[in-house]
Design an enzyme around this catalytic site. Structure first.
Site, short mmCIF file in Angstrom:
data_model
loop_
_atom_site.label_atom_id
_atom_site.label_comp_id
_atom_site.label_asym_id
_atom_site.label_seq_id
_atom_site.Cartn_x
_atom_site.Cartn_y
_atom_site.Cartn_z
N ILE A 11 0.81 -1.21 0.00
CA ILE A 11 0.00 0.00 0.00
C ILE A 11 0.85 1.27 0.00
O ILE A 11 0.39 2.32 -0.45
CB ILE A 11 -0.98 -0.02 1.19
CG1 ILE A 11 -2.18 0.90 0.92
CG2 ILE A 11 -0.30 0.32 2.51
CD1 ILE A 11 -3.35 0.67 1.85
N ASN A 24 -2.04 1.38 15.76
CA ASN A 24 -2.47 1.02 17.11
C ASN A 24 -2.83 2.32 17.84
O ASN A 24 -2.56 3.42 17.33
CB ASN A 24 -1.40 0.21 17.85
CG ASN A 24 -0.08 0.93 17.91
OD1 ASN A 24 -0.01 2.05 18.39
ND2 ASN A 24 0.96 0.31 17.38
N ASP A 34 1.65 -0.75 9.40
CA ASP A 34 1.98 0.47 10.15
C ASP A 34 3.48 0.78 10.04
O ASP A 34 3.89 1.90 9.71
CB ASP A 34 1.58 0.22 11.62
CG ASP A 34 1.49 1.48 12.46
OD1 ASP A 34 1.59 2.59 11.90
OD2 ASP A 34 1.32 1.34 13.69
N THR A 123 -6.28 -7.90 10.27
CA THR A 123 -6.05 -9.32 9.92
C THR A 123 -4.60 -9.76 10.08
O THR A 123 -4.25 -10.87 9.71
CB THR A 123 -6.50 -9.62 8.48
OG1 THR A 123 -5.64 -8.90 7.57
CG2 THR A 123 -7.94 -9.23 8.26
P1 ADP Z 1 -3.40 -5.20 12.42
O1 ADP Z 1 -2.63 -4.86 13.67
O2 ADP Z 1 -4.59 -4.27 12.20
O3 ADP Z 1 -3.75 -6.64 12.35
P2 ADP Z 1 -1.18 -5.56 10.53
O4 ADP Z 1 -0.36 -4.51 9.91
O5 ADP Z 1 -0.51 -6.52 11.45
O6 ADP Z 1 -2.41 -4.78 11.24
O7 ADP Z 1 -1.91 -6.39 9.40
C1 ADP Z 1 -2.97 -5.88 8.61
C2 ADP Z 1 -2.84 -6.38 7.21
O8 ADP Z 1 -1.87 -5.60 6.51
C3 ADP Z 1 -2.36 -7.84 7.10
O9 ADP Z 1 -3.27 -8.54 6.25
C4 ADP Z 1 -0.98 -7.72 6.44
O10 ADP Z 1 -0.75 -8.80 5.57
C5 ADP Z 1 -1.13 -6.44 5.67
N1 ADP Z 1 0.13 -5.72 5.30
C6 ADP Z 1 1.35 -5.78 5.87
N2 ADP Z 1 2.21 -4.97 5.22
C7 ADP Z 1 1.50 -4.38 4.20
C8 ADP Z 1 1.82 -3.45 3.15
N3 ADP Z 1 3.05 -2.94 3.02
N4 ADP Z 1 0.83 -3.10 2.29
C9 ADP Z 1 -0.43 -3.60 2.41
N5 ADP Z 1 -0.79 -4.48 3.37
C10 ADP Z 1 0.16 -4.86 4.25
#
Ligand code: ADP
Length: 173
Positions: A11, A24, A34, A123
């Site tokens: 993203i 968070n 994040d 997720t």
């Molecule tokens: P949360 O704490 O809300 O679960 P996470 O960042 O751990 O947030 O995960 C949320 C989603 O973001 C997961 O499905 C993960 O695979 C995805 N994710 C991780 N890095 C990226 C990225 N660079 N771009 C898009 N999605 C990502």
């Protein structure tokens, strides 16, 4: 009419008006998406988040705040906080997760955002079951755009992993 689509990707590379961060409550950065957003966007994003927390306190689950996007190709980052899934209050967690999407869209519309990209909030580290989260996300966004067809041009769900991509593709086809 708002276009809603799904793509696989990172993203932080998306050239849209706003990308959404699965943050968070501290808004001080973390792992997953994040961490990727703060690494790629540079220190101005966390500096803005610090000011917001100093003024308004931490961001509650289901709520959202907006900052600039620093070095990222987007104009804004909308930081929202998903529910931490424990399995003990699934209906409440659905409501909180849906609120992440609708509150982010409210903020986007209020800031003149035409194109917005969402990660699969909750997720990752927060362990929300992916199939269930997909249903909540698509349901919340569909309902929001149906009620405001002229507010946003395009919503993109950005999937980072195969399972989320399969879930979204099967439901959006
Ligand atoms: P949360 O704490 O809300 O679960 P996470 O960042 O751990 O947030 O995960 C949320 C989603 O973001 C997961 O499905 C993960 O695979 C995805 N994710 C991780 N890095 C990226 C990225 N660079 N771009 C898009 N999605 C990502």
């Amino acid at each position: 009419m708002t276009r809603v689509r799904v793509v696989r990707g990172d993203i932080t590379t998306f050239e849209v008006d706003a990308i959404v961060n699965a943050a968070n409550s501290s808004l001080m950065g973390g792992g997953g998406v994040d961490g990727a957003i703060h690494r790629a966007g540079g220190s101005s994003i966390v500096a803005e988040c610090r000011e917001i927390v100093a003024e308004h306190g931490e961001c509650a689950p289901g709520d959202a705040v907006i900052t600039g996007a620093g070095l990222l190709p987007s104009r804004f980052v909308i930081h929202t906080v998903g529910p931490v899934w424990t399995g003990t209050r699934p209906d409440d967690d659905d409501v909180t997760l849906a609120s992440c999407y609708t509150t982010s869209l409210d903020l986007a519309a209020a800031n003149g955002v035409g194109t917005i990209a969402f990660p699969n909030i909750g997720t990752g580290v927060y362990r929300f079951p992916k199939a269930r989260a997909t249903g909540v996300a698509i349901g919340a966004v569909s309902e929001w755009v149906a009620a405001r067809p002229d507010a946003i041009d395009k919503v993109t769900f950005v999937c980072f992993d195969d399972e989320n991509l399969r879930q979204y593709e099967s439901r959006l086809s």
